[in-house]
Scaffold this motif. Sequence first.
Motif, mmCIF file in Angstrom:
data_model
loop_
_atom_site.group_PDB
_atom_site.id
_atom_site.type_symbol
_atom_site.label_atom_id
_atom_site.label_comp_id
_atom_site.label_asym_id
_atom_site.label_seq_id
_atom_site.Cartn_x
_atom_site.Cartn_y
_atom_site.Cartn_z
ATOM 1 N N LEU A 1 0.832 -1.208 0.000
ATOM 2 C CA LEU A 1 0.000 0.000 0.000
ATOM 3 C C LEU A 1 0.863 1.253 0.000
ATOM 4 O O LEU A 1 0.607 2.198 -0.763
ATOM 5 C CB LEU A 1 -0.920 -0.015 1.224
ATOM 6 N N ALA A 2 1.907 1.276 0.850
ATOM 7 C CA ALA A 2 2.777 2.444 0.927
ATOM 8 C C ALA A 2 3.575 2.639 -0.358
ATOM 9 O O ALA A 2 3.728 3.761 -0.851
ATOM 10 C CB ALA A 2 3.718 2.313 2.124
ATOM 11 N N ARG A 3 4.044 1.543 -0.927
ATOM 12 C CA ARG A 3 4.791 1.621 -2.196
ATOM 13 C C ARG A 3 3.912 2.194 -3.304
ATOM 14 O O ARG A 3 4.304 3.133 -4.017
ATOM 15 C CB ARG A 3 5.260 0.220 -2.589
ATOM 16 N N ASP A 4 2.712 1.661 -3.444
ATOM 17 C CA ASP A 4 1.818 2.135 -4.503
ATOM 18 C C ASP A 4 1.268 3.515 -4.188
ATOM 19 O O ASP A 4 0.958 4.295 -5.092
ATOM 20 C CB ASP A 4 0.688 1.130 -4.720
ATOM 21 N N GLY A 5 1.150 3.826 -2.888
ATOM 22 C CA GLY A 5 0.728 5.170 -2.490
ATOM 23 C C GLY A 5 1.758 6.210 -2.882
ATOM 24 O O GLY A 5 1.408 7.302 -3.360
ATOM 25 N N ALA A 6 3.030 5.891 -2.688
ATOM 26 C CA ALA A 6 4.092 6.817 -3.082
ATOM 27 C C ALA A 6 4.112 7.004 -4.596
ATOM 28 O O ALA A 6 4.279 8.118 -5.107
ATOM 29 C CB ALA A 6 5.438 6.310 -2.582
ATOM 30 N N SER A 7 3.929 5.903 -5.330
ATOM 31 C CA SER A 7 3.901 5.971 -6.794
ATOM 32 C C SER A 7 2.725 6.818 -7.286
ATOM 33 O O SER A 7 2.840 7.541 -8.288
ATOM 34 C CB SER A 7 3.797 4.558 -7.365
ATOM 35 N N PHE A 8 1.621 6.773 -6.566
ATOM 36 C CA PHE A 8 0.392 7.459 -6.982
ATOM 37 C C PHE A 8 0.545 8.980 -6.978
ATOM 38 O O PHE A 8 -0.220 9.681 -7.649
ATOM 39 C CB PHE A 8 -0.748 7.039 -6.057
ATOM 40 N N PHE A 9 1.534 9.498 -6.271
ATOM 41 C CA PHE A 9 1.679 10.959 -6.188
ATOM 42 C C PHE A 9 1.925 11.602 -7.540
ATOM 43 O O PHE A 9 1.586 12.776 -7.748
ATOM 44 C CB PHE A 9 2.781 11.333 -5.189
ATOM 45 N N GLU A 10 2.520 10.881 -8.468
ATOM 46 C CA GLU A 10 2.709 11.450 -9.802
ATOM 47 C C GLU A 10 1.360 11.819 -10.420
ATOM 48 O O GLU A 10 1.203 12.883 -11.025
ATOM 49 C CB GLU A 10 3.453 10.456 -10.695
ATOM 50 N N GLN A 11 0.381 10.945 -10.261
ATOM 51 C CA GLN A 11 -0.960 11.238 -10.772
ATOM 52 C C GLN A 11 -1.636 12.309 -9.931
ATOM 53 O O GLN A 11 -2.322 13.196 -10.465
ATOM 54 C CB GLN A 11 -1.815 9.968 -10.774
ATOM 55 N N LEU A 12 -1.455 12.233 -8.622
ATOM 56 C CA LEU A 12 -2.102 13.181 -7.714
ATOM 57 C C LEU A 12 -1.678 14.616 -8.010
ATOM 58 O O LEU A 12 -2.500 15.539 -8.020
ATOM 59 C CB LEU A 12 -1.749 12.811 -6.269
ATOM 60 N N VAL A 13 -0.391 14.803 -8.259
ATOM 61 C CA VAL A 13 0.120 16.140 -8.562
ATOM 62 C C VAL A 13 -0.556 16.704 -9.802
ATOM 63 O O VAL A 13 -0.939 17.882 -9.841
ATOM 64 C CB VAL A 13 1.653 16.087 -8.755
ATOM 65 N N THR A 14 -0.728 15.857 -10.819
ATOM 66 C CA THR A 14 -1.377 16.299 -12.059
ATOM 67 C C THR A 14 -2.869 16.535 -11.854
ATOM 68 O O THR A 14 -3.412 17.563 -12.283
ATOM 69 C CB THR A 14 -1.167 15.251 -13.161
ATOM 70 N N ASP A 15 -3.538 15.599 -11.200
ATOM 71 C CA ASP A 15 -4.986 15.701 -11.011
ATOM 72 C C ASP A 15 -5.382 16.943 -10.220
ATOM 73 O O ASP A 15 -6.404 17.583 -10.503
ATOM 74 C CB ASP A 15 -5.521 14.460 -10.303
ATOM 75 N N PHE A 16 -4.597 17.285 -9.211
ATOM 76 C CA PHE A 16 -4.965 18.379 -8.308
ATOM 77 C C PHE A 16 -4.054 19.595 -8.418
ATOM 78 O O PHE A 16 -4.169 20.524 -7.620
ATOM 79 C CB PHE A 16 -4.969 17.886 -6.858
ATOM 80 N N ILE B 1 -5.561 5.541 -0.760
ATOM 81 C CA ILE B 1 -6.759 4.895 -0.206
ATOM 82 C C ILE B 1 -8.006 5.630 -0.679
ATOM 83 O O ILE B 1 -8.995 5.009 -1.100
ATOM 84 C CB ILE B 1 -6.695 4.865 1.331
ATOM 85 N N ALA B 2 -7.976 6.951 -0.623
ATOM 86 C CA ALA B 2 -9.123 7.745 -1.079
ATOM 87 C C ALA B 2 -9.424 7.487 -2.547
ATOM 88 O O ALA B 2 -10.593 7.372 -2.947
ATOM 89 C CB ALA B 2 -8.852 9.226 -0.844
ATOM 90 N N TYR B 3 -8.392 7.409 -3.360
ATOM 91 C CA TYR B 3 -8.574 7.147 -4.795
ATOM 92 C C TYR B 3 -9.207 5.782 -5.019
ATOM 93 O O TYR B 3 -10.123 5.642 -5.846
ATOM 94 C CB TYR B 3 -7.223 7.239 -5.495
ATOM 95 N N LEU B 4 -8.753 4.764 -4.287
ATOM 96 C CA LEU B 4 -9.323 3.422 -4.423
ATOM 97 C C LEU B 4 -10.791 3.406 -4.012
ATOM 98 O O LEU B 4 -11.628 2.764 -4.663
ATOM 99 C CB LEU B 4 -8.524 2.430 -3.570
ATOM 100 N N LEU B 5 -11.126 4.122 -2.952
ATOM 101 C CA LEU B 5 -12.520 4.208 -2.521
ATOM 102 C C LEU B 5 -13.364 4.931 -3.568
ATOM 103 O O LEU B 5 -14.514 4.541 -3.838
ATOM 104 C CB LEU B 5 -12.618 4.925 -1.173
ATOM 105 N N ALA B 6 -12.807 5.980 -4.150
ATOM 106 C CA ALA B 6 -13.543 6.724 -5.179
ATOM 107 C C ALA B 6 -13.785 5.853 -6.410
ATOM 108 O O ALA B 6 -14.879 5.879 -6.999
ATOM 109 C CB ALA B 6 -12.769 7.983 -5.566
ATOM 110 N N GLN B 7 -12.786 5.074 -6.801
ATOM 111 C CA GLN B 7 -12.954 4.176 -7.941
ATOM 112 C C GLN B 7 -14.090 3.185 -7.682
ATOM 113 O O GLN B 7 -14.885 2.885 -8.577
ATOM 114 C CB GLN B 7 -11.650 3.416 -8.209
ATOM 115 N N TYR B 8 -14.167 2.693 -6.472
ATOM 116 C CA TYR B 8 -15.219 1.753 -6.092
ATOM 117 C C TYR B 8 -16.589 2.437 -6.121
ATOM 118 O O TYR B 8 -17.545 1.922 -6.715
ATOM 119 C CB TYR B 8 -14.931 1.211 -4.696
ATOM 120 N N LEU B 9 -16.684 3.607 -5.514
ATOM 121 C CA LEU B 9 -17.971 4.304 -5.439
ATOM 122 C C LEU B 9 -18.441 4.797 -6.806
ATOM 123 O O LEU B 9 -19.644 4.807 -7.089
ATOM 124 C CB LEU B 9 -17.865 5.473 -4.463
#
Length: 372
Positions: free
Chosen positions: A60-75, A337-345
């Motif tokens: 989770l932490a590894r993929d969470g760190a990787s996700f920041f590349e997308q987060l920076v662009t999205d927000f 975690i928030a992104y995964l929950l959003a994908q589900y919802l």
Amino acid sequence: MKKIAIIGGGIIGMTLANYLDREQFEITVFDSGKNQATGASAGIISPWLSKRRNKKWYALARDGASFFEQLVTDFNLHESIYEKCGSLFLRSSKALQELEQLALERRKTAPEIGEIRRLRPEETEKKLPLLKAAESLYISGGARLDGKAYLEHLRARAEAKGIHIIKTEARVRRRRHDWEVASTQESLFVDELVLTPGPALKSLLEQLGYSAAVSPQKGQLLSFDTSFETGEWPVAFLDGEADLIPFQEGRLLLGATHENEAAWDLSPTQEAFEQLTKGVQPFLKEDFFTKTAYNYRVGTRAYTPDFAPFFGPIEGEAGLIVASGLGSSGLTTGPYIAYLLAQYLNSTQRQWEMGIYTKDLKNYIKAKNASK
């Protein structure tokens, strides 16, 4: 259009609110701001060299760190909020050798680690001039995140999109086909209810007949305003309780404490100052901390008996989703975690299969009525 309420506007709740599909949901966030961990936090996004044995947490932490590349662009995160600056690790020569081997191994599945390099004493000093000349390990992929600035940025984005934010505490009640969320300002009936209030999840779930294995932990950081040119400095993992986190414009953060007994108490303490500064002094050329103006950042984290987060829908409760237990790695894992929950919802065909990242919720949440 479905109505959804999020209770808890910290790093999970506010990120989730911004990722939910506005064409599907009318979104309301309840957030009193009390004891919030994210609003008081600033930290290091660099989980790859952790020696924690929990493989789910590391994934989770590894993929969470990787996700920041997308987060920076999205927000559109500015460098004053998030910046990739590199990480320094100061340890004994033997420990550095072990960390270097671990980094090389983990880079196979986490290329975000970037460059891995042992630094000579003079190179360490050049990277972070406050430090004494000493051997270190440098990885280029490490980053820093200002939790308070991140929340302010996302809250402004949410409000600009028409998301309703109610700054008060809330109570919850199950109805036959929906959920009631009541506060001192108003009551809502919603189709979906997401609980992301950190350690306060325990009291909210008690209102619904559940117990939750989550507890509050006090964390204190120190923020120093200096005249140093800190913009290009890496974050530093020092051998002890405190880590050194430089930000733009001369701001240096030192932290953080882990105080289980203090729990909800937000009072800054001299003991925390002494604990954090004492731990870092052996690494510094001079003790500037006792001579520099500073402020405290104090918040309350949520942690579980196994120090791992949990998140997802509660089985048998249509429209009820929870997330908590992030501990001190919440800045790394929370947005993902928030992104995964959003994908589900947001999905029309919902399936929840997160065994790679978290244990079954039944390990943390239990119905008080055994017949439930």
